[in-house]
Design a protein around this motif. Structure first.
Motif, PDB file in Angstrom:
ATOM      1  N   ASP A  40       0.826  -1.202   0.000  1.00  0.00           N
ATOM      2  CA  ASP A  40       0.000   0.000   0.000  1.00  0.00           C
ATOM      3  C   ASP A  40       0.863   1.255   0.000  1.00  0.00           C
ATOM      4  O   ASP A  40       0.540   2.238  -0.662  1.00  0.00           O
ATOM      5  CB  ASP A  40      -0.929   0.000   1.220  1.00  0.00           C
ATOM      6  CG  ASP A  40      -1.992  -1.081   1.123  1.00  0.00           C
ATOM      7  OD1 ASP A  40      -2.281  -1.519  -0.007  1.00  0.00           O
ATOM      8  OD2 ASP A  40      -2.521  -1.491   2.168  1.00  0.00           O
ATOM      9  N   VAL A  41       1.966   1.207   0.727  1.00  0.00           N
ATOM     10  CA  VAL A  41       2.871   2.354   0.796  1.00  0.00           C
ATOM     11  C   VAL A  41       3.480   2.622  -0.578  1.00  0.00           C
ATOM     12  O   VAL A  41       3.558   3.774  -1.024  1.00  0.00           O
ATOM     13  CB  VAL A  41       3.974   2.113   1.848  1.00  0.00           C
ATOM     14  CG1 VAL A  41       5.008   3.224   1.831  1.00  0.00           C
ATOM     15  CG2 VAL A  41       3.367   1.957   3.234  1.00  0.00           C
ATOM     16  N   ASP A  42       3.904   1.565  -1.278  1.00  0.00           N
ATOM     17  CA  ASP A  42       4.472   1.729  -2.620  1.00  0.00           C
ATOM     18  C   ASP A  42       3.448   2.311  -3.586  1.00  0.00           C
ATOM     19  O   ASP A  42       3.769   3.195  -4.386  1.00  0.00           O
ATOM     20  CB  ASP A  42       4.986   0.396  -3.165  1.00  0.00           C
ATOM     21  CG  ASP A  42       6.218  -0.106  -2.430  1.00  0.00           C
ATOM     22  OD1 ASP A  42       6.939   0.728  -1.846  1.00  0.00           O
ATOM     23  OD2 ASP A  42       6.454  -1.326  -2.437  1.00  0.00           O
ATOM     24  N   LEU A  43       2.220   1.814  -3.505  1.00  0.00           N
ATOM     25  CA  LEU A  43       1.171   2.337  -4.384  1.00  0.00           C
ATOM     26  C   LEU A  43       0.928   3.819  -4.128  1.00  0.00           C
ATOM     27  O   LEU A  43       0.814   4.608  -5.064  1.00  0.00           O
ATOM     28  CB  LEU A  43      -0.128   1.560  -4.182  1.00  0.00           C
ATOM     29  CG  LEU A  43      -0.246   0.222  -4.885  1.00  0.00           C
ATOM     30  CD1 LEU A  43      -1.545  -0.475  -4.477  1.00  0.00           C
ATOM     31  CD2 LEU A  43      -0.198   0.397  -6.381  1.00  0.00           C
ATOM     32  N   LYS A  44       0.858   4.192  -2.869  1.00  0.00           N
ATOM     33  CA  LYS A  44       0.624   5.608  -2.528  1.00  0.00           C
ATOM     34  C   LYS A  44       1.794   6.476  -2.981  1.00  0.00           C
ATOM     35  O   LYS A  44       1.605   7.581  -3.478  1.00  0.00           O
ATOM     36  CB  LYS A  44       0.404   5.761  -1.026  1.00  0.00           C
ATOM     37  CG  LYS A  44      -0.736   4.959  -0.459  1.00  0.00           C
ATOM     38  CD  LYS A  44      -2.077   5.544  -0.788  1.00  0.00           C
ATOM     39  CE  LYS A  44      -3.142   4.892   0.047  1.00  0.00           C
ATOM     40  NZ  LYS A  44      -4.131   4.173  -0.660  1.00  0.00           N
ATOM     41  N   GLY A 107      -8.860   5.873  -8.543  1.00  0.00           N
ATOM     42  CA  GLY A 107      -9.943   4.898  -8.441  1.00  0.00           C
ATOM     43  C   GLY A 107      -9.424   3.476  -8.357  1.00  0.00           C
ATOM     44  O   GLY A 107      -9.942   2.655  -7.588  1.00  0.00           O
ATOM     45  N   VAL A 108      -8.395   3.164  -9.128  1.00  0.00           N
ATOM     46  CA  VAL A 108      -7.808   1.818  -9.109  1.00  0.00           C
ATOM     47  C   VAL A 108      -7.200   1.525  -7.738  1.00  0.00           C
ATOM     48  O   VAL A 108      -7.404   0.440  -7.174  1.00  0.00           O
ATOM     49  CB  VAL A 108      -6.765   1.659 -10.234  1.00  0.00           C
ATOM     50  CG1 VAL A 108      -5.948   0.396 -10.050  1.00  0.00           C
ATOM     51  CG2 VAL A 108      -7.438   1.663 -11.590  1.00  0.00           C
ATOM     52  N   VAL A 109      -6.463   2.478  -7.193  1.00  0.00           N
ATOM     53  CA  VAL A 109      -5.836   2.270  -5.876  1.00  0.00           C
ATOM     54  C   VAL A 109      -6.914   2.102  -4.806  1.00  0.00           C
ATOM     55  O   VAL A 109      -6.796   1.238  -3.928  1.00  0.00           O
ATOM     56  CB  VAL A 109      -4.868   3.432  -5.543  1.00  0.00           C
ATOM     57  CG1 VAL A 109      -4.428   3.382  -4.093  1.00  0.00           C
ATOM     58  CG2 VAL A 109      -3.665   3.387  -6.466  1.00  0.00           C
ATOM     59  N   THR A 110      -7.974   2.886  -4.881  1.00  0.00           N
ATOM     60  CA  THR A 110      -9.074   2.748  -3.919  1.00  0.00           C
ATOM     61  C   THR A 110      -9.723   1.369  -4.041  1.00  0.00           C
ATOM     62  O   THR A 110      -9.998   0.708  -3.029  1.00  0.00           O
ATOM     63  CB  THR A 110     -10.127   3.852  -4.157  1.00  0.00           C
ATOM     64  OG1 THR A 110      -9.502   5.123  -4.018  1.00  0.00           O
ATOM     65  CG2 THR A 110     -11.276   3.736  -3.182  1.00  0.00           C
ATOM     66  N   GLU A 114      -9.942  -1.646  -1.231  1.00  0.00           N
ATOM     67  CA  GLU A 114     -11.204  -2.285  -0.838  1.00  0.00           C
ATOM     68  C   GLU A 114     -11.152  -3.797  -1.057  1.00  0.00           C
ATOM     69  O   GLU A 114     -11.619  -4.569  -0.228  1.00  0.00           O
ATOM     70  CB  GLU A 114     -12.361  -1.680  -1.638  1.00  0.00           C
ATOM     71  CG  GLU A 114     -12.670  -0.247  -1.270  1.00  0.00           C
ATOM     72  CD  GLU A 114     -13.633   0.424  -2.242  1.00  0.00           C
ATOM     73  OE1 GLU A 114     -14.023  -0.216  -3.247  1.00  0.00           O
ATOM     74  OE2 GLU A 114     -13.988   1.588  -1.995  1.00  0.00           O
ATOM     75  N   GLN A 115     -10.558  -4.224  -2.173  1.00  0.00           N
ATOM     76  CA  GLN A 115     -10.469  -5.657  -2.458  1.00  0.00           C
ATOM     77  C   GLN A 115      -9.549  -6.363  -1.477  1.00  0.00           C
ATOM     78  O   GLN A 115      -9.833  -7.487  -1.049  1.00  0.00           O
ATOM     79  CB  GLN A 115     -10.006  -5.884  -3.890  1.00  0.00           C
ATOM     80  CG  GLN A 115     -11.057  -5.563  -4.915  1.00  0.00           C
ATOM     81  CD  GLN A 115     -10.587  -5.757  -6.338  1.00  0.00           C
ATOM     82  OE1 GLN A 115      -9.392  -5.869  -6.603  1.00  0.00           O
ATOM     83  NE2 GLN A 115     -11.525  -5.793  -7.263  1.00  0.00           N
ATOM     84  N   ARG A 116      -8.458  -5.716  -1.108  1.00  0.00           N
ATOM     85  CA  ARG A 116      -7.565  -6.326  -0.115  1.00  0.00           C
ATOM     86  C   ARG A 116      -8.270  -6.498   1.219  1.00  0.00           C
ATOM     87  O   ARG A 116      -8.113  -7.527   1.887  1.00  0.00           O
ATOM     88  CB  ARG A 116      -6.298  -5.495   0.045  1.00  0.00           C
ATOM     89  CG  ARG A 116      -5.341  -5.649  -1.112  1.00  0.00           C
ATOM     90  CD  ARG A 116      -4.098  -4.824  -0.920  1.00  0.00           C
ATOM     91  NE  ARG A 116      -3.167  -5.020  -2.042  1.00  0.00           N
ATOM     92  CZ  ARG A 116      -2.085  -4.315  -2.238  1.00  0.00           C
ATOM     93  NH1 ARG A 116      -1.757  -3.356  -1.390  1.00  0.00           N
ATOM     94  NH2 ARG A 116      -1.301  -4.555  -3.261  1.00  0.00           N
ATOM     95  N   ALA A 117      -9.056  -5.508   1.615  1.00  0.00           N
ATOM     96  CA  ALA A 117      -9.805  -5.617   2.873  1.00  0.00           C
ATOM     97  C   ALA A 117     -10.837  -6.743   2.777  1.00  0.00           C
ATOM     98  O   ALA A 117     -10.995  -7.528   3.721  1.00  0.00           O
ATOM     99  CB  ALA A 117     -10.486  -4.289   3.190  1.00  0.00           C
ATOM    100  N   GLU A 118     -11.507  -6.836   1.637  1.00  0.00           N
ATOM    101  CA  GLU A 118     -12.500  -7.892   1.447  1.00  0.00           C
ATOM    102  C   GLU A 118     -11.845  -9.270   1.437  1.00  0.00           C
ATOM    103  O   GLU A 118     -12.371 -10.223   2.028  1.00  0.00           O
ATOM    104  CB  GLU A 118     -13.257  -7.661   0.139  1.00  0.00           C
ATOM    105  CG  GLU A 118     -14.414  -8.605  -0.067  1.00  0.00           C
ATOM    106  CD  GLU A 118     -15.210  -8.286  -1.317  1.00  0.00           C
ATOM    107  OE1 GLU A 118     -15.999  -9.162  -1.720  1.00  0.00           O
ATOM    108  OE2 GLU A 118     -15.050  -7.196  -1.887  1.00  0.00           O
ATOM    109  N   ILE A 119     -10.695  -9.387   0.801  1.00  0.00           N
ATOM    110  CA  ILE A 119      -9.973 -10.666   0.777  1.00  0.00           C
ATOM    111  C   ILE A 119      -9.569 -11.070   2.189  1.00  0.00           C
ATOM    112  O   ILE A 119      -9.683 -12.242   2.564  1.00  0.00           O
ATOM    113  CB  ILE A 119      -8.747 -10.581  -0.155  1.00  0.00           C
ATOM    114  CG1 ILE A 119      -9.210 -10.562  -1.610  1.00  0.00           C
ATOM    115  CG2 ILE A 119      -7.793 -11.744   0.082  1.00  0.00           C
ATOM    116  CD1 ILE A 119      -8.107 -10.242  -2.606  1.00  0.00           C
TER     117      ILE A 119
END
Length: 135
Positions: A40-44, A107-110, A114-119
């Motif tokens: 997440d840090v790398d993406l941000k 939008g992709v990062v968001t 969300e998908q990581r939290a759901e997983i």
């Protein structure tokens, strides 16, 4: 005489596939263990880099320190003024495209977050169901 090909054991192949899936789903193993993954840090951080370079400017400062450099800078300013009608629309189109790209990346990062939290929730639920099944 031509030899008959050996019959394919579909049941055995399916059993191997099911075993492979069960092993991948085993607690403690990641579904994407062999795939590179950005944190997440790398993406941000990457998103911040894209955001910082979003706007293209066609009006860079022109200056000179010596007399020939000042003359060249002045000529460049005159040429720039006369080409403004041609260059500015190109820069505006590029800025509009960059803006759309950055909004899409946000939008992709968001969505990834969300998908990581759901997983994570689904994995916890799978572990819970497996414990209930074993009990």
């Amino acid at each position: 005489m031509a030899e008959q090909p050996a019959p394919i054991d579909v049941g055995a192949i399916l059993a191997e596939i099911r075993d492979g899936i069960r092993q991948r789903r085993a607690p403690g193993l990641s579904d994407q263990a062999n795939e590179p993954r950005l944190s997440d840090v790398d993406l941000k951080r990457l998103l911040a880099e894209v955001e910082a370079t979003r706007v293209v400017s066609v009006h860079w400062p022109l200056h000179g320190e010596t007399l020939p450099q000042k003359v060249i800078a002045t000529l460049n300013k005159v040429v720039r003024r006369y080409l403004r009608w041609y260059i500015n629309p190109i820069a505006e189109q590029q800025n509009a495209a960059n803006d759309a790209i950055v909004r899409t990346l946000h939008g992709v990062v968001t969505t990834i977050d969300e998908q990581r939290a759901e997983i994570a929730l689904l994995r916890a639920r799978v572990v819970e169901l497996e414990r209930e099944r074993q009990a």
